[in-house]
Motif scaffolding. Sequence first.
Motif, PDB file in Angstrom:
ATOM      1  N   GLN A 144       1.041  -1.323   0.142  1.00 46.30           N
ATOM      2  CA  GLN A 144      -0.199   0.198  -0.167  1.00 46.30           C
ATOM      3  C   GLN A 144       0.883   1.663  -0.251  1.00 46.30           C
ATOM      4  O   GLN A 144       1.987   1.278   0.472  1.00 46.30           O
ATOM      5  N   GLN A 145       0.464   2.585  -0.580  1.00 51.90           N
ATOM      6  CA  GLN A 145       0.865   3.699  -0.750  1.00 51.90           C
ATOM      7  C   GLN A 145       0.249   4.604   0.392  1.00 51.90           C
ATOM      8  O   GLN A 145      -1.230   4.957  -0.827  1.00 51.90           O
ATOM      9  N   THR A 146      -0.080   5.511   0.462  1.00 49.77           N
ATOM     10  CA  THR A 146       0.100   7.038   0.277  1.00 49.77           C
ATOM     11  C   THR A 146       0.095   8.423  -0.025  1.00 49.77           C
ATOM     12  O   THR A 146       1.671   8.341  -0.121  1.00 49.77           O
ATOM     13  N   MET A 147       0.172   8.797  -0.402  1.00 54.14           N
ATOM     14  CA  MET A 147       0.835   9.882  -1.310  1.00 54.14           C
ATOM     15  C   MET A 147      -0.481  10.994  -0.666  1.00 54.14           C
ATOM     16  O   MET A 147      -2.464  11.264  -1.082  1.00 54.14           O
ATOM     17  N   THR A 148       0.190  12.564  -1.019  1.00 51.64           N
ATOM     18  CA  THR A 148      -0.437  13.276  -1.392  1.00 51.64           C
ATOM     19  C   THR A 148      -0.675  14.215  -2.952  1.00 51.64           C
ATOM     20  O   THR A 148       0.488  13.820  -3.061  1.00 51.64           O
ATOM     21  N   ILE A 149      -1.877  14.981  -3.617  1.00 52.25           N
ATOM     22  CA  ILE A 149      -1.816  14.955  -4.758  1.00 52.25           C
ATOM     23  C   ILE A 149      -1.399  16.149  -4.492  1.00 52.25           C
ATOM     24  O   ILE A 149      -2.383  17.334  -3.859  1.00 52.25           O
ATOM     25  N   PRO A 150      -0.402  16.948  -5.528  1.00 53.40           N
ATOM     26  CA  PRO A 150       0.184  17.840  -5.149  1.00 53.40           C
ATOM     27  C   PRO A 150      -1.250  18.515  -5.225  1.00 53.40           C
ATOM     28  O   PRO A 150      -2.425  19.165  -6.003  1.00 53.40           O
ATOM     29  N   ASP A 151      -1.833  20.242  -4.287  1.00 53.36           N
ATOM     30  CA  ASP A 151      -3.080  21.131  -5.040  1.00 53.36           C
ATOM     31  C   ASP A 151      -3.074  22.140  -6.382  1.00 53.36           C
ATOM     32  O   ASP A 151      -4.123  21.525  -6.828  1.00 53.36           O
ATOM     33  N   ASN A 152      -1.857  22.336  -6.468  1.00 50.32           N
ATOM     34  CA  ASN A 152      -1.477  22.474  -8.129  1.00 50.32           C
ATOM     35  C   ASN A 152      -1.935  21.118  -9.538  1.00 50.32           C
ATOM     36  O   ASN A 152      -1.909  21.633 -10.483  1.00 50.32           O
ATOM     37  N   MET A 153      -1.783  20.394  -9.371  1.00 44.92           N
ATOM     38  CA  MET A 153      -1.723  18.873  -9.558  1.00 44.92           C
ATOM     39  C   MET A 153      -3.313  18.526 -10.160  1.00 44.92           C
ATOM     40  O   MET A 153      -4.064  18.429  -9.923  1.00 44.92           O
ATOM     41  N   THR A 154      -3.173  18.892 -12.088  1.00 45.52           N
ATOM     42  CA  THR A 154      -4.573  18.444 -12.808  1.00 45.52           C
ATOM     43  C   THR A 154      -4.955  16.868 -12.660  1.00 45.52           C
ATOM     44  O   THR A 154      -3.801  16.583 -13.341  1.00 45.52           O
ATOM     45  N   ILE A 155      -5.646  16.220 -12.387  1.00 44.71           N
ATOM     46  CA  ILE A 155      -6.049  15.078 -12.162  1.00 44.71           C
ATOM     47  C   ILE A 155      -6.821  14.805 -12.841  1.00 44.71           C
ATOM     48  O   ILE A 155      -7.871  14.891 -13.582  1.00 44.71           O
ATOM     49  N   GLU A 156      -6.577  13.465 -14.215  1.00 41.22           N
ATOM     50  CA  GLU A 156      -6.553  13.243 -15.727  1.00 41.22           C
ATOM     51  C   GLU A 156      -8.375  12.453 -15.081  1.00 41.22           C
ATOM     52  O   GLU A 156      -7.565  11.204 -14.568  1.00 41.22           O
ATOM     53  N   ASP A 157      -9.440  13.108 -15.629  1.00 41.36           N
ATOM     54  CA  ASP A 157     -10.490  12.004 -14.941  1.00 41.36           C
ATOM     55  C   ASP A 157     -11.128  12.197 -16.187  1.00 41.36           C
ATOM     56  O   ASP A 157     -11.991  12.720 -15.971  1.00 41.36           O
ATOM     57  N   ASP A 158     -11.447  11.154 -17.446  1.00 42.86           N
ATOM     58  CA  ASP A 158     -12.304  11.210 -18.574  1.00 42.86           C
ATOM     59  C   ASP A 158     -13.675  10.887 -17.749  1.00 42.86           C
ATOM     60  O   ASP A 158     -14.917  11.606 -18.520  1.00 42.86           O
ATOM     61  N   ASP A 159     -13.695   9.679 -17.330  1.00 41.74           N
ATOM     62  CA  ASP A 159     -14.389   9.153 -16.606  1.00 41.74           C
ATOM     63  C   ASP A 159     -15.319  10.251 -15.421  1.00 41.74           C
ATOM     64  O   ASP A 159     -16.509   9.583 -14.858  1.00 41.74           O
ATOM     65  N   ASN A 160     -14.811  11.418 -14.556  1.00 38.46           N
ATOM     66  CA  ASN A 160     -15.323  12.180 -13.888  1.00 38.46           C
ATOM     67  C   ASN A 160     -15.500  10.949 -12.800  1.00 38.46           C
ATOM     68  O   ASN A 160     -17.329  10.619 -11.548  1.00 38.46           O
ATOM     69  N   LEU A 161     -15.550  10.213 -12.428  1.00 40.45           N
ATOM     70  CA  LEU A 161     -15.144   9.536 -11.292  1.00 40.45           C
ATOM     71  C   LEU A 161     -14.689  10.094  -9.722  1.00 40.45           C
ATOM     72  O   LEU A 161     -15.023   9.420  -8.687  1.00 40.45           O
ATOM     73  N   GLY A 162     -13.466  10.868 -10.349  1.00 34.93           N
ATOM     74  CA  GLY A 162     -13.332  11.631  -8.856  1.00 34.93           C
ATOM     75  C   GLY A 162     -12.105  10.618  -7.852  1.00 34.93           C
ATOM     76  O   GLY A 162     -12.620   9.148  -7.787  1.00 34.93           O
ATOM     77  N   LEU A 163     -11.526  11.670  -7.068  1.00 37.49           N
ATOM     78  CA  LEU A 163     -10.875  10.526  -5.674  1.00 37.49           C
ATOM     79  C   LEU A 163     -12.277   9.669  -5.068  1.00 37.49           C
ATOM     80  O   LEU A 163     -12.219  10.593  -3.628  1.00 37.49           O
ATOM     81  N   ASN A 164     -12.265   8.467  -5.154  1.00 39.08           N
ATOM     82  CA  ASN A 164     -13.088   8.122  -4.719  1.00 39.08           C
ATOM     83  C   ASN A 164     -12.587   6.828  -4.100  1.00 39.08           C
ATOM     84  O   ASN A 164     -12.440   6.132  -4.815  1.00 39.08           O
ATOM     85  N   LYS A 165     -12.716   5.623  -2.971  1.00 42.56           N
ATOM     86  CA  LYS A 165     -12.880   4.675  -2.629  1.00 42.56           C
ATOM     87  C   LYS A 165     -13.630   3.604  -3.784  1.00 42.56           C
ATOM     88  O   LYS A 165     -14.160   3.739  -4.620  1.00 42.56           O
ATOM     89  N   GLY A 166     -12.137   2.790  -4.042  1.00 37.67           N
ATOM     90  CA  GLY A 166     -12.177   2.313  -4.775  1.00 37.67           C
ATOM     91  C   GLY A 166     -12.150   1.686  -6.792  1.00 37.67           C
ATOM     92  O   GLY A 166     -12.727   1.561  -7.542  1.00 37.67           O
TER      93      GLY A 166
END
Length: 186
Positions: A144-166
């Motif tokens: 397992q790994q825990t990371m913090t995504i920088p605030d200025n980092m844009t997340i590629e999310d073509d399916d609009n899933l969001g940062l969610n469990k699963g």
Amino acid sequence: MTNYKINMGRGFKATTLLLVMSACILLSGCAGKAQTGTQGNAPAPGKGSAATNQNNTGGQPEQQKKAVSETEGLPSGVKVQKVLKDISLKNNYHKKVELLTDGGKRITITDPNGGLVLLNLEYEGTILEVSGRKVTVQLDHGGQQTMTIPDNMTIEDDDNLGLNKGVEIEWTVDADGNIQNVELDD
């Protein structure tokens, strides 16, 4: 549950395309210089010069393997577990993909002289916990790994899933440990 809508859209894709095109131009430029050099003195492909063969009986591939140390670009305490891919590319470039003990993969590309062109760490897995932009991930290759995504980092999310469990997540880290990109998949 909060549903984040983070979309890189054309900006990220254009940047990625620009980086790929730049790499291709760089590689083709190196090939052009090699082809326009004095061919009468150039060694046959894969043979190396006489001086190289005297110092290194294995030829050029051995030189390339020595260019990247076992720990180069790796987080503290992480080691190479095994080599997944070790291939020659166009124009005598070399690509190596290694599985790491922390569940990631180290990708290196070296030039014909054994110099490092690219060193990235890639991780992929499934999100277990989310707290804002701090994410704990169960990696596909163990651990397992825990990371913090920088605030200025844009997340590629073509399916609009969001940062969610699963949700499946992939990210790339450069040799300095900085997150380069994050992508969500379903």
